[in-house]
Design a protein around this motif. Structure first.
Motif, PDB file in Angstrom:
ATOM      1  N   SER A  71      36.240  12.195  77.212  1.00 34.67           N
ATOM      2  CA  SER A  71      35.525  10.976  76.857  1.00 34.67           C
ATOM      3  C   SER A  71      34.665  11.183  75.615  1.00 34.67           C
ATOM      4  O   SER A  71      34.594  10.318  74.733  1.00 34.67           O
ATOM      5  N   ALA A  72      34.024  12.343  75.523  1.00 37.25           N
ATOM      6  CA  ALA A  72      33.183  12.633  74.361  1.00 37.25           C
ATOM      7  C   ALA A  72      34.004  12.687  73.086  1.00 37.25           C
ATOM      8  O   ALA A  72      33.609  12.137  72.052  1.00 37.25           O
ATOM      9  N   LEU A  73      35.166  13.347  73.129  1.00 39.06           N
ATOM     10  CA  LEU A  73      36.015  13.444  71.946  1.00 39.06           C
ATOM     11  C   LEU A  73      36.456  12.061  71.473  1.00 39.06           C
ATOM     12  O   LEU A  73      36.496  11.784  70.267  1.00 39.06           O
ATOM     13  N   ASP A  74      36.797  11.195  72.421  1.00 39.75           N
ATOM     14  CA  ASP A  74      37.221   9.842  72.066  1.00 39.75           C
ATOM     15  C   ASP A  74      36.094   9.087  71.365  1.00 39.75           C
ATOM     16  O   ASP A  74      36.307   8.460  70.320  1.00 39.75           O
ATOM     17  N   LYS A  75      34.883   9.162  71.908  1.00 43.33           N
ATOM     18  CA  LYS A  75      33.748   8.463  71.294  1.00 43.33           C
ATOM     19  C   LYS A  75      33.411   9.030  69.917  1.00 43.33           C
ATOM     20  O   LYS A  75      33.155   8.283  68.960  1.00 43.33           O
ATOM     21  N   ILE A  76      33.410  10.353  69.812  1.00 44.63           N
ATOM     22  CA  ILE A  76      33.070  10.969  68.532  1.00 44.63           C
ATOM     23  C   ILE A  76      34.084  10.580  67.466  1.00 44.63           C
ATOM     24  O   ILE A  76      33.732  10.200  66.342  1.00 44.63           O
ATOM     25  N   ALA A  77      35.366  10.666  67.806  1.00 40.39           N
ATOM     26  CA  ALA A  77      36.414  10.354  66.833  1.00 40.39           C
ATOM     27  C   ALA A  77      36.305   8.920  66.333  1.00 40.39           C
ATOM     28  O   ALA A  77      36.463   8.654  65.141  1.00 40.39           O
ATOM     29  N   ARG A  78      36.040   7.979  67.245  1.00 43.46           N
ATOM     30  CA  ARG A  78      35.937   6.574  66.836  1.00 43.46           C
ATOM     31  C   ARG A  78      34.718   6.339  65.952  1.00 43.46           C
ATOM     32  O   ARG A  78      34.765   5.544  65.012  1.00 43.46           O
ATOM     33  N   ASN A  79      33.618   7.036  66.223  1.00 42.72           N
ATOM     34  CA  ASN A  79      32.413   6.867  65.406  1.00 42.72           C
ATOM     35  C   ASN A  79      32.525   7.565  64.057  1.00 42.72           C
ATOM     36  O   ASN A  79      32.003   7.074  63.052  1.00 42.72           O
ATOM     37  N   VAL A  80      33.203   8.722  64.023  1.00 47.34           N
ATOM     38  CA  VAL A  80      33.360   9.445  62.771  1.00 47.34           C
ATOM     39  C   VAL A  80      34.126   8.612  61.753  1.00 47.34           C
ATOM     40  O   VAL A  80      33.874   8.688  60.540  1.00 47.34           O
ATOM     41  N   GLU A  81      35.052   7.786  62.236  1.00 47.11           N
ATOM     42  CA  GLU A  81      35.851   6.954  61.337  1.00 47.11           C
ATOM     43  C   GLU A  81      34.998   5.970  60.544  1.00 47.11           C
ATOM     44  O   GLU A  81      35.360   5.586  59.434  1.00 47.11           O
ATOM     45  N   ARG A  82      33.876   5.562  61.086  1.00 47.86           N
ATOM     46  CA  ARG A  82      33.095   4.521  60.431  1.00 47.86           C
ATOM     47  C   ARG A  82      31.706   4.974  59.969  1.00 47.86           C
ATOM     48  O   ARG A  82      31.019   4.230  59.263  1.00 47.86           O
ATOM     49  N   ILE A  83      31.280   6.189  60.343  1.00 44.97           N
ATOM     50  CA  ILE A  83      29.950   6.659  59.974  1.00 44.97           C
ATOM     51  C   ILE A  83      30.081   7.826  59.008  1.00 44.97           C
ATOM     52  O   ILE A  83      30.721   8.837  59.309  1.00 44.97           O
ATOM     53  N   HIS A  84      29.481   7.690  57.855  1.00 48.29           N
ATOM     54  CA  HIS A  84      29.589   8.681  56.786  1.00 48.29           C
ATOM     55  C   HIS A  84      28.682   9.878  57.070  1.00 48.29           C
ATOM     56  O   HIS A  84      27.577   9.725  57.580  1.00 48.29           O
ATOM     57  N   ASN A 138      28.275  14.435  66.119  1.00 47.03           N
ATOM     58  CA  ASN A 138      29.053  15.642  65.886  1.00 47.03           C
ATOM     59  C   ASN A 138      28.209  16.849  66.281  1.00 47.03           C
ATOM     60  O   ASN A 138      27.009  16.720  66.551  1.00 47.03           O
ATOM     61  N   ALA A 139      28.845  18.025  66.303  1.00 47.59           N
ATOM     62  CA  ALA A 139      28.139  19.250  66.684  1.00 47.59           C
ATOM     63  C   ALA A 139      28.939  20.448  66.212  1.00 47.59           C
ATOM     64  O   ALA A 139      30.142  20.353  65.958  1.00 47.59           O
ATOM     65  N   PHE A 140      28.261  21.591  66.080  1.00 47.13           N
ATOM     66  CA  PHE A 140      28.952  22.828  65.761  1.00 47.13           C
ATOM     67  C   PHE A 140      28.142  24.011  66.283  1.00 47.13           C
ATOM     68  O   PHE A 140      26.974  23.880  66.665  1.00 47.13           O
ATOM     69  N   ALA A 141      28.778  25.180  66.312  1.00 44.40           N
ATOM     70  CA  ALA A 141      28.120  26.442  66.666  1.00 44.40           C
ATOM     71  C   ALA A 141      28.288  27.401  65.507  1.00 44.40           C
ATOM     72  O   ALA A 141      29.237  27.312  64.732  1.00 44.40           O
ATOM     73  N   THR A 142      27.367  28.343  65.400  1.00 44.02           N
ATOM     74  CA  THR A 142      27.451  29.338  64.344  1.00 44.02           C
ATOM     75  C   THR A 142      26.768  30.613  64.820  1.00 44.02           C
ATOM     76  O   THR A 142      26.154  30.649  65.881  1.00 44.02           O
ATOM     77  N   GLY A 143      26.887  31.674  64.042  1.00 38.49           N
ATOM     78  CA  GLY A 143      26.289  32.956  64.406  1.00 38.49           C
ATOM     79  C   GLY A 143      27.322  34.065  64.465  1.00 38.49           C
ATOM     80  O   GLY A 143      28.478  33.830  64.797  1.00 38.49           O
ATOM     81  N   ARG A 144      26.899  35.299  64.167  1.00 34.26           N
ATOM     82  CA  ARG A 144      27.849  36.403  64.083  1.00 34.26           C
ATOM     83  C   ARG A 144      28.241  36.977  65.442  1.00 34.26           C
ATOM     84  O   ARG A 144      29.242  37.692  65.552  1.00 34.26           O
ATOM     85  N   ASN A 145      27.470  36.686  66.501  1.00 33.93           N
ATOM     86  CA  ASN A 145      27.802  37.145  67.849  1.00 33.93           C
ATOM     87  C   ASN A 145      26.975  36.347  68.856  1.00 33.93           C
ATOM     88  O   ASN A 145      26.068  35.600  68.464  1.00 33.93           O
ATOM     89  N   PRO A 146      27.273  36.473  70.172  1.00 36.24           N
ATOM     90  CA  PRO A 146      26.524  35.687  71.158  1.00 36.24           C
ATOM     91  C   PRO A 146      25.029  35.964  71.162  1.00 36.24           C
ATOM     92  O   PRO A 146      24.236  35.082  71.534  1.00 36.24           O
ATOM     93  N   GLU A 147      24.623  37.180  70.759  1.00 34.78           N
ATOM     94  CA  GLU A 147      23.198  37.501  70.743  1.00 34.78           C
ATOM     95  C   GLU A 147      22.478  36.874  69.558  1.00 34.78           C
ATOM     96  O   GLU A 147      21.232  36.831  69.546  1.00 34.78           O
ATOM     97  N   ASN A 148      23.220  36.416  68.563  1.00 31.08           N
ATOM     98  CA  ASN A 148      22.611  35.796  67.374  1.00 31.08           C
ATOM     99  C   ASN A 148      23.265  34.451  67.086  1.00 31.08           C
ATOM    100  O   ASN A 148      23.557  34.118  65.937  1.00 31.08           O
ATOM    101  N   ALA A 149      23.482  33.680  68.135  1.00 31.06           N
ATOM    102  CA  ALA A 149      24.194  32.407  68.004  1.00 31.06           C
ATOM    103  C   ALA A 149      23.218  31.238  67.896  1.00 31.06           C
ATOM    104  O   ALA A 149      22.054  31.331  68.283  1.00 31.06           O
ATOM    105  N   ALA A 150      23.751  30.141  67.366  1.00 33.87           N
ATOM    106  CA  ALA A 150      22.996  28.887  67.285  1.00 33.87           C
ATOM    107  C   ALA A 150      23.957  27.735  67.510  1.00 33.87           C
ATOM    108  O   ALA A 150      25.126  27.802  67.122  1.00 33.87           O
ATOM    109  N   VAL A 151      23.476  26.693  68.165  1.00 28.19           N
ATOM    110  CA  VAL A 151      24.249  25.463  68.333  1.00 28.19           C
ATOM    111  C   VAL A 151      23.465  24.327  67.697  1.00 28.19           C
ATOM    112  O   VAL A 151      22.236  24.325  67.711  1.00 28.19           O
ATOM    113  N   ALA A 152      24.187  23.374  67.133  1.00 24.17           N
ATOM    114  CA  ALA A 152      23.544  22.251  66.447  1.00 24.17           C
ATOM    115  C   ALA A 152      24.253  20.961  66.815  1.00 24.17           C
ATOM    116  O   ALA A 152      25.487  20.911  66.854  1.00 24.17           O
TER     117      ALA A 152
END
Length: 315
Positions: free
Chosen positions: A221-234, A96-110
Motif C-alpha cells: 500500500s505504501a509503494l502504491d501511494k508513494i508512486a502516485r504522489n511522486v508522479e505529481r510532486i517535484h 519518499n525515504a532512503f537509508a545510508t551509512g557504511r555499516n549497521p553501526e553507522n547507519a542513518a535513515v531519512a
C-alpha cells in the motif's frame, strides 16, 4: 560477497575515471584521474553518507522533537536486531525515504515530511522497515558510494568539454572526439552501473522489510501511494543530483516507469505483486499485529509541530 561486490564497483568507477582522464589529457590526464578516484573512493567510504544527507537538506531528529517517527524506527530496529540508526527528516512534500551509512553501526535513515503526512502509521512503518532491510543487507555502503562517485563522473564528463576541447592540445589523443566520448559515454556508463546493482536490491529489501514490519500489504500500500504522489510532486534536490535516485525507495525523478535496463528501480506494480504474493504465503506476523507505537501520543507532528498538509498518522 558484499565486500567483493563493493570492490568490483569501486574498481569499475575508478576505471571510468581513468578513461575519462585519458580522453581529456592522455597519459597525464589518466594518472591525475586515478589519483582523484583513489582519493574520492577513500573519502566516499567515510563521508558519502554525510554528503547524501546534506545534499537532501536532512535534519537529524530524536524522541524529543519527533517522538512518533523516532519510536517507529526504534521498534523496527529492535524487531530486526539492528543497532538504533540515526534518524533524519527531510522537509520535502514528496513522500519518499532512503537509508545510508557504511555499516549497521553507522547507519542513518531519512524520510520526507511528505511521507509522514501522506501515509498511515502502518505504511510509514513498512517504508522504514524497507530502509532498515537495506541496512541489514549492507546495501547502504555500496549504494551511497555509487551515488557519490556516479555523480562525480557525470560532473567530470561535463567538465571535459571545457578542459579538453582544444584541438591543439596534443595530450588529448582523440581531440574533440575524445572529449565528446568522455561527455556522453562516461556518465552513461556510470548510470548503467548504478542501475545494474540497485534493482535486485529493492526486491530483496521489500521482502525483508515486510518481515521486519510484519505485514507485506502495508508495504504494498505504501509503494502504491508513494508512486502516485511522486508522479505529481517535484523533488528539486533529487532533480539537481540525479545520481542519488537509486537510494530512494521509489525513484524521485520524473519518468523511469518501465522495468527495463534503463530504470533505477523495479516496476512498482511488479513489486506490489510480489508483496501480495508474500501476504498470501503468510509471510510476516499476523495482520492484527500493530506497527511499533510510541508510548504516548504527543498531538504534535513528528518534527515538533502540527503538519499543515493532508492528515496522516500524526494528526
Amino acid at each position: 560477497m558484499n565486500m567483493m561486490r563493493t570492490a568490483m564497483l569501486l574498481a569499475t568507477m575508478t576505471a571510468l575515471f581513468m578513461g575519462v582522464g585519458y580522453l581529456i589529457g592522455g597519459t597525464g590526464g589518466m594518472t591525475i584521474a586515478f589519483l582523484m578516484a583513489a582519493g574520492m573512493n577513500l573519502f566516499s567510504y567515510w563521508n558519502a553518507d554525510k554528503m547524501v544527507l546534506r545534499m537532501n537538506n536532512a535534519v537529524e531528529v530524536d524522541e524529543r522533537n519527533a517522538p512518533e517517527y523516532y519510536a517507529i524506527v526504534r521498534g523496527l530496529a529492535a524487531n530486526a536486531g539492528l543497532p538504533m540508526p540515526k534518524v533524519f527528516l527531510i522537509d520535502n512534500d514528496q513522500p519518499n525515504a532512503f537509508a545510508t551509512g557504511r555499516n549497521p553501526e553507522n547507519a542513518a535513515v531519512a524520510a520526507t515530511t511528505g511521507l509522514l503526512q501522506r501515509l498511515s502509521h502502518e505504511e510509514v512503518a513498512a517504508v522504514m522497515a524497507h530502509e532498515l532491510a537495506h541496512v541489514q543487507n549492507r546495501d547502504t555502503l555500496i549504494m551511497t558510494i555509487t551515488a557519490t562517485i556516479a555523480g562525480a563522473i557525470s560532473m567530470l564528463g561535463n567538465f571535459a568539454f571545457f578542459f579538453g576541447g582544444n584541438r591543439e592540445n596534443n595530450s588529448n589523443p582523440l581531440g574533440i572526439v575524445g572529449v565528446l566520448v568522455a561527455m556522453i559515454v562516461a556518465p552513461f556508463a556510470a548510470m548503467l552501473v548504478q542501475m545494474a546493482i540497485s534493482r535486485t536490491r529493492e526486491y530483496s529489501a521489500d521482502r525483508r522489510g515486510a518481515e521486519i514490519c510484519g505485514n507485506p500489504l502495508w508495504l504494498a500500500s505504501a509503494l502504491d501511494k508513494i508512486a502516485r504522489n511522486v508522479e505529481r510532486i517535484h523533488n528539486p534536490e533529487a532533480e539537481r543530483n540525479p545520481a542519488m535516485a537509486p537510494l530512494f525507495i521509489i525513484n524521485p525523478l520524473s519518468g523511469e516507469r518501465m522495468d527495463n535496463l534503463f530504470s533505477t528501480h523495479p516496476n512498482t506494480e511488479n513489486r506490489i505483486a510480489a508483496l501480495q504474493a508474500m501476504a498470501q504465503e503468510g509471510v510476516g506476523r499476523p495482520a492484527a499485529q500493530k506497527a511499533p507505537q510510541p508510548a504516548a501520543r504527543s498531538g504534535e507532528g513528528p518534527w515538533g509541530r502540527k503538519p499543515s498538509g493532508p492528515k496522516g498518522p500524526w494528526s
